[in-house]
Motif scaffolding. Structure first.
Motif, PDB file in Angstrom:
ATOM      1  N   GLY A  39       2.790  -7.663  -0.621  1.00 33.16           N
ATOM      2  CA  GLY A  39       3.362  -6.448  -1.156  1.00 33.16           C
ATOM      3  C   GLY A  39       3.551  -5.407  -0.071  1.00 33.16           C
ATOM      4  N   VAL A  40       3.667  -4.162  -0.514  1.00 32.83           N
ATOM      5  CA  VAL A  40       3.890  -3.047   0.391  1.00 32.83           C
ATOM      6  C   VAL A  40       3.082  -1.869  -0.106  1.00 32.83           C
ATOM      7  N   CYS A  41       2.636  -0.986   0.799  1.00 33.18           N
ATOM      8  CA  CYS A  41       1.820   0.152   0.418  1.00 33.18           C
ATOM      9  C   CYS A  41       2.202   1.370   1.235  1.00 33.18           C
ATOM     10  N   VAL A 141      -0.977   3.781  -2.273  1.00 35.29           N
ATOM     11  CA  VAL A 141      -0.253   3.243  -3.429  1.00 35.29           C
ATOM     12  C   VAL A 141       0.265   1.859  -3.060  1.00 35.29           C
ATOM     13  N   HIS A 142       0.038   0.876  -3.930  1.00 33.47           N
ATOM     14  CA  HIS A 142       0.472  -0.504  -3.694  1.00 33.47           C
ATOM     15  C   HIS A 142       1.573  -0.874  -4.682  1.00 33.47           C
ATOM     16  N   ALA A 143       2.490  -1.714  -4.236  1.00 36.26           N
ATOM     17  CA  ALA A 143       3.564  -2.214  -5.096  1.00 36.26           C
ATOM     18  C   ALA A 143       4.023  -3.560  -4.558  1.00 36.26           C
ATOM     19  N   ALA A 144       4.850  -4.231  -5.371  1.00 35.68           N
ATOM     20  CA  ALA A 144       5.319  -5.568  -4.980  1.00 35.68           C
ATOM     21  C   ALA A 144       6.450  -5.502  -3.969  1.00 35.68           C
ATOM     22  N   ASP A 145       7.295  -4.490  -4.068  1.00 28.93           N
ATOM     23  CA  ASP A 145       8.409  -4.358  -3.135  1.00 28.93           C
ATOM     24  C   ASP A 145       8.687  -2.887  -2.898  1.00 28.93           C
TER      25      ASP A 145
END
Length: 589
Positions: A39-41, A141-145
């Motif tokens: 993912g991306v943060c 903050v973490h997310a998938a893309d």
């Protein structure tokens, strides 16, 4: 910038090999974000704080429903250094205030407020009532893309702004921001603010939507917390009493949730008995090796004269007394005294004819049938006995004989006993229900077999329509705890519980209360009965299937919203969705 992470040489050590396999090969570092393999943060440092806060004011951040890492770095300031800094700070503020007054400028109220705060801190520090700390608050903050990350960042910054926090992105320090929020005790950003003891204590989330874990070694998973990332665990046998009530509108998932709890209680060795009006627990009983008794189905007999060998010395007397209650239910009216006396003599004679006396050693012999009792009534020769035998004829030789035609086909034994009432004709429903309740009560009240038990009454409104069923619920709700037993009442008709003395007694004696989605017509009544807040009422009106509110504790004060979760196998056993059952019909469990 792409930062490679070097790998060690191949090792034969399993732990080292696992680390090599699971470790990321590289990180892609941008100006404001870090791209991870999964993912991306993006990270933020809090630069501005509100002047006054209450206890647990950071709870909205720590319970954010998405993936948000919150890091609070605390470093104590030595008292001598803190005192010197406060003196310099007070001197600057006082000098600035006097200079403004000499030049005739307007009063700077922010500077005056800061001076007052600094004076209070100095006084507290001098008296030893508090200390000063350097505190850094950081968010990742973490997310998938990247697209999802942008929307998540906007939500988190809006939440921080609602708390009067100024969250600034760690631009060109994205890697340092991410490392700072890892559990490494390393503050690579070093954006600090001075806190006193009270402010620091208020920053810890002492209040939380998570339910306080029960003091138990065997809690049951109810589901995931709807407002946080935690789980809702509860053990009814660790509460003041072991009873529960589950209220929900049709289709809200109350039977689904109940089956999950039953299955998970079986893992902990709890014996469960179920009154199942709609035959919804058959699949569950078959999967766990339970006993399923389909009252009213062809070939199923249930002899009310059976005497279990593990009962006490008064078991035969209680059987004779129960037969009088059973006959009254068959006839639909109380038995007059003369007929009752004739019935008692016939029951004792029927037992004696089979060689069963008050000697416990004779109780292993085959018990008499209802036909044997009516034969004794015919032989008695009295008008009362003959009339009673004639009125019982439909249950012996007539259209109602199926349930009493022979010896008991399935013994009510085992760790899970399900009494299905779906196939009982309306004319014999009260009788069959009385037989099931009597078998359950005999196991519950047996002093020779003490263990944790749960009695589940699904669709309780069908039981409360019958006088014997209502009396059973009332007695069990009052005295189940004395027998190490819990009563779980599940109903979709809230009016049956809230509008009667029996229902109110069941609710008041239930330390575990589960409310799932409610109909608008009864929402106000439910909110008043369970002292719900406006937010809890709105949640129950808009809850999805399987979402509910757990009110636990002596007064229902411990509350948590949850969403029931199940493994694929558990879902296969618990679901009653006709579409799913049609697709999986005939599949092996």
């Amino acid at each position: 910038m792409r930062l490679p992470i070097p790998r060690s040489r191949e090792s034969t050590d399993p732990a080292a090999r696992a680390e090599e396999v699971t470790g990321p090969s590289a990180l892609r570092i941008g100006a404001t974000s870090v791209e991870l393999p999964a993912g991306v943060c993006a990270s933020f440092a809090v630069a501005g704080y509100p002047r006054e806060v209450g206890a647990g004011w950071l709870e909205p951040l720590t319970t954010y429903p998405g993936r948000l890492d919150v890091a609070l770095h605390v470093e104590p300031i030595p008292p001598l250094v803190a005192a010197q800094r406060l003196r310099r700070r007070l001197a600057r503020l006082e000098s600035s205030s006097r200079a403004d007054a000499d030049r005739g400028r307007l009063v700077d109220y922010a500077a005056e407020a800061a001076a007052d705060d600094a004076a209070d801190l100095a006084a507290s520090l001098a008296r030893g009532h508090g200390r000063l700390f350097r505190v850094g608050l950081y968010l990742t903050v973490h997310a998938a893309d990247a697209e999802e990350l942008e929307s998540e960042v906007q939500r988190v910054r809006a939440l921080a702004a609602s708390l009067l926090l100024d969250a600034q992105p760690t631009t060109f320090r994205a890697l340092q921001g991410w490392v700072t929020t890892l559990p490494l005790a390393t503050d690579a950003v070093r954006s600090r603010r001075t806190f006193d003891t009270d402010a620091l204590a208020a920053s810890f989330p002492f209040t939380s939507p998570d339910l306080e874990p029960p003091r138990s070694d065997a809690p049951v998973l109810y589901g995931l917390n709807a407002h946080s990332s935690g789980v809702v665990l509860w053990d009814r046998f660790a509460a003041d009493n072991y009873n529960s009530v589950t209220i929900a509108r049709s289709g809200a998932g109350k039977s689904y949730f109940t089956k999950l709890e039953v299955l998970r209680l079986l893992y902990h060795g709890v014996e469960v008995a179920v009154i199942d009006p709609e035959d919804e627990y058959r699949r569950l009983a078959g999967a766990v090796g339970g006993t399923h008794i389909g009252l009213g189905t062809p070939g199923t007999c249930f002899n009310p004269f059976d005497i279990p060998s593990d009962q006490d010395e008064e078991a035969l007397t209680r059987r004779a007394l129960f037969v009088q209650t059973l006959v009254a239910a068959m006839l639909g009216e109380p038995v007059d005294p003369m007929a009752r006396a004739a019935l008692d003599r016939a029951v004792v004679a029927a037992y004696a004819e089979r060689g069963i006396t008050f000697d416990r050693r004779t109780w292993k012999r085959p018990a008499p049938l209802l036909a044997d009792v009516t034969a004794q009534l015919d032989q008695a020769g009295s008008p009362e006995a003959a009339a009673l035998a004639a009125r019982l004829a439909p249950y012996v030789t007539g259209s109602y004989k199926g349930l009493f035609a022979g010896a008991t086909t399935t013994r009510p034994d085992g760790h899970l006993i399900v009494f299905s009432l779906r196939d009982l004709p309306e004319e014999t429903r009260a009788t069959g229900m009385l037989l099931a309740l009597d078998a359950i009560w005999r196991r519950v009240a047996n002093p020779r077999d003490r263990r944790r038990r749960l009695v589940v009454v699904d669709e309780a409104w069908t039981l409360m329509r019958e006088s014997e069923g209502a009396r059973f619920l009332y007695r069990l709700a009052k005295s189940a705890r004395k027998h190490w037993t819990g009563l779980a009442v599940v109903t979709q008709d809230a009016a049956d519980l809230l509008g009667s003395d029996l229902g109110r007694a069941v609710i008041s004696n239930a330390a575990t209360q589960v409310l799932l989605r409610q109909a608008p017509q009864v929402a106000d009544e439910i909110a008043e009965a369970f002292a719900l807040t406006a937010g809890e009422k709105a949640f129950l009106l808009s809850a999805d299937r399987g979402e509910g509110l757990l009110c636990a504790g002596a007064s229902g004060g411990d509350r948590a919203t949850f969403c029931a979760v199940a493994s694929p196998f558990e879902h296969h056993l618990a679901t009653t969705d006709p579409a799913e059952l049609a697709e999986t019909e005939g599949d092996p469990l």
